[in-house]
Write a protein that holds these residues in place. Sequence first.
Motif, PDB file in Angstrom:
ATOM      1  N   THR A 278       0.835  -1.213   0.000  1.00 17.28           N
ATOM      2  CA  THR A 278       0.000   0.000   0.000  1.00 17.28           C
ATOM      3  C   THR A 278       0.865   1.257   0.000  1.00 17.28           C
ATOM      4  O   THR A 278       0.656   2.173  -0.811  1.00 17.28           O
ATOM      5  CB  THR A 278      -0.924   0.012   1.233  1.00 17.28           C
ATOM      6  OG1 THR A 278      -1.740  -1.161   1.205  1.00 17.28           O
ATOM      7  CG2 THR A 278      -1.823   1.242   1.231  1.00 17.28           C
ATOM      8  N   ARG A 282       1.147   4.008  -3.075  1.00 19.38           N
ATOM      9  CA  ARG A 282       0.705   5.393  -2.860  1.00 19.38           C
ATOM     10  C   ARG A 282       1.773   6.399  -3.298  1.00 19.38           C
ATOM     11  O   ARG A 282       1.448   7.442  -3.872  1.00 19.38           O
ATOM     12  CB  ARG A 282       0.358   5.607  -1.381  1.00 19.38           C
ATOM     13  CG  ARG A 282      -1.037   5.087  -1.034  1.00 19.38           C
ATOM     14  CD  ARG A 282      -1.333   5.253   0.437  1.00 19.38           C
ATOM     15  NE  ARG A 282      -2.739   4.991   0.723  1.00 19.38           N
ATOM     16  CZ  ARG A 282      -3.200   4.591   1.903  1.00 19.38           C
ATOM     17  NH1 ARG A 282      -2.352   4.427   2.924  1.00 19.38           N
ATOM     18  NH2 ARG A 282      -4.484   4.383   2.089  1.00 19.38           N
ATOM     19  N   LEU A 324      -6.211   1.668  -5.253  1.00 23.00           N
ATOM     20  CA  LEU A 324      -5.665   2.835  -4.549  1.00 23.00           C
ATOM     21  C   LEU A 324      -5.649   4.094  -5.419  1.00 23.00           C
ATOM     22  O   LEU A 324      -5.626   5.206  -4.900  1.00 23.00           O
ATOM     23  CB  LEU A 324      -4.256   2.521  -4.027  1.00 23.00           C
ATOM     24  CG  LEU A 324      -4.215   1.440  -2.939  1.00 23.00           C
ATOM     25  CD1 LEU A 324      -2.780   0.986  -2.688  1.00 23.00           C
ATOM     26  CD2 LEU A 324      -4.844   1.949  -1.640  1.00 23.00           C
ATOM     27  N   GLU A 327      -8.244   6.662  -4.498  1.00 23.35           N
ATOM     28  CA  GLU A 327      -8.284   7.294  -3.160  1.00 23.35           C
ATOM     29  C   GLU A 327      -8.416   8.805  -3.303  1.00 23.35           C
ATOM     30  O   GLU A 327      -7.820   9.396  -4.194  1.00 23.35           O
ATOM     31  CB  GLU A 327      -7.009   6.997  -2.387  1.00 23.35           C
ATOM     32  CG  GLU A 327      -6.982   5.607  -1.797  1.00 23.35           C
ATOM     33  CD  GLU A 327      -5.788   5.417  -0.877  1.00 23.35           C
ATOM     34  OE1 GLU A 327      -5.999   5.121   0.307  1.00 23.35           O
ATOM     35  OE2 GLU A 327      -4.645   5.543  -1.348  1.00 23.35           O
TER      36      GLU A 327
END
Lengths: 327, 272
Positions: A278, A282, A324, A327
């Motif tokens: 993760t 990101r 992701l 997001e």
Amino acid sequence: MPLRRDLATDRRSLLRTAGAFAALASAFPATARKAMAEAADASSPFVAEIAPGVYTHKGQIAEYAPGNEGDIANAGFIVGRDAVAVVDTGGSMRVGARLRAAIRSVTPLPIRYVINTHMHPDHVFGNAAFEPDQPAFVGHHKLARGLSARAERYIAINKEALGEEAFAGTKIVLPTLAISEATTLDLGGRTIALEPQKTAHTDNDLVIRDVESGTLFLGDLVFAEHCPTLDGSILGWQAVLDHLTQTAAPRAVPGHGPASMAWPDAARPLQHYLKVVTDEIRVLIKDNRTLSDATATVGLSERNAWQLFQEYHARNVSAAFAELEWE
Amino acid sequence: MAYPHSSSLGARLLGVAASLAFALVAGAGAHAADEEDIWPALQKDLFAERSVVEDPSAVVLEAPYRAEDAALVPLTIRIPSTASAKKLFLVIDKNPAPLVADFTFGPAAGAGERVLETRVRVDMYSNIRAIIETGDGRLLMATKFVKAAGGCSAPALKDTDAALAEAGKMQIKHLAATGDGQREGQIKIRHPQYSGLQLNQATGYYIPAKFLRVIDVARDGERVFRMEGGISLSENPNIRFTYAAGGEDMLEVTAEDTDGKIFKGQAGPKGS
């Protein structure tokens, strides 16, 4: 539109025909006898008693292959005063039959429940071996939807990977008891607590707790040894693990890895893996990098921590990136 | 009937699509078809008698040889500044609907290197092709073989409920300048892109096809490209693209799905 409908009907009737052939070919008693004989011959027992009345089987850390007959996930059962509950059934009819034989070597009590931790073939494809017991098949309320949508493909892929012989008799058996909220089952003086989870490893993960021994059956919410596989939500999975690890338990059974592990320690390597993936994704997304960049570079520090890393890791990154980037 | 929007070219290809899908249904056919070169027939369906020539100086296609996820295979197409291109076709030979999309470039596409990146579904091991139509009407091609399977029928939606709840949500991003007076942008649109080959889990019936058929992108009112697409574009379509720098650099996106739903968004360089 008419074309599509005809196509769909044809595909469905083909599915049904395939199912009928599978049923014919299953020759259940012969398969079961063979499995029982094999279980009796084996030098190491098929299951270990990890707590009084709680038995688990450690699947191989492997992908589907003719040599393992689909025995690549953990499974187990819990024996109460009046009845037995099975938790996952292995990746083929044969493995399911072997598990059933192991149960019969321990107890003659009726098998009242066959519980699936989630929809993946290596956990549910042995269900058919328990049909003669007429148990309730129990799963997360989204399991039937997810498994039905994938059924045709799961069967095709895994039949090819195992070969006709090892796959014989394997078919999809969907839950007859759908769990949509915390629920208990009674084995006679022994309570099994079921808790459906929000989307994590898949969108149909179910946590099973044997109240008497405190044993947690976590299915693929926890991986050990075997590289994790992401088929749900990487953020949701971490949230579920954050929650589950707040409460200690005497032991937990992962979907892959040792037949019994300390809890919450068992979750730590997986939590680390999910966090690394993760965090690194990101950073790439913030730098406007691409999906291809991510699958080539993310999480490689975890390479030596897991078996089957090459087979599953990059796909996890691909799925996590697609999640992701929103997001 | 299921594709009322289809151009005649699309309709012809969808005819191919239906017969291929049927071959897949027959099971063993899927493997037998691996060995067949279906490009000559496809080329005829797409471009009639026009010749299509491999030309690495005119178009470059980047694709993974082995895809991690057949429902999410990243493709990058580069058209050098020396090449003129008024259209771009993406084709996956062995997909049920081989024409992934065609892009018609507008004045705001610019004349520097044009780069386009998106993600596609690949149903079985197949050649993938990027074909440009030049200003003077030639068809120039780049081809890559990709090993992936199951992308069109796979229920790629990992969380079905969340995906449906957010359909139509759009993000538009301005990325860095790429040189040659070109800038780079990215659009993401939440959409399940139902292929018509995915089972409805509850009913056992196939989910009717429903996908974005048009994505139109403009910069300061001038077209960058208009994409007409089909079921092979991955769920939650995601396109990175270059465009010619303009005055305001306001990107405007209009998308329409097969239900006739219109999705609009716009963003200046400082964000949406």
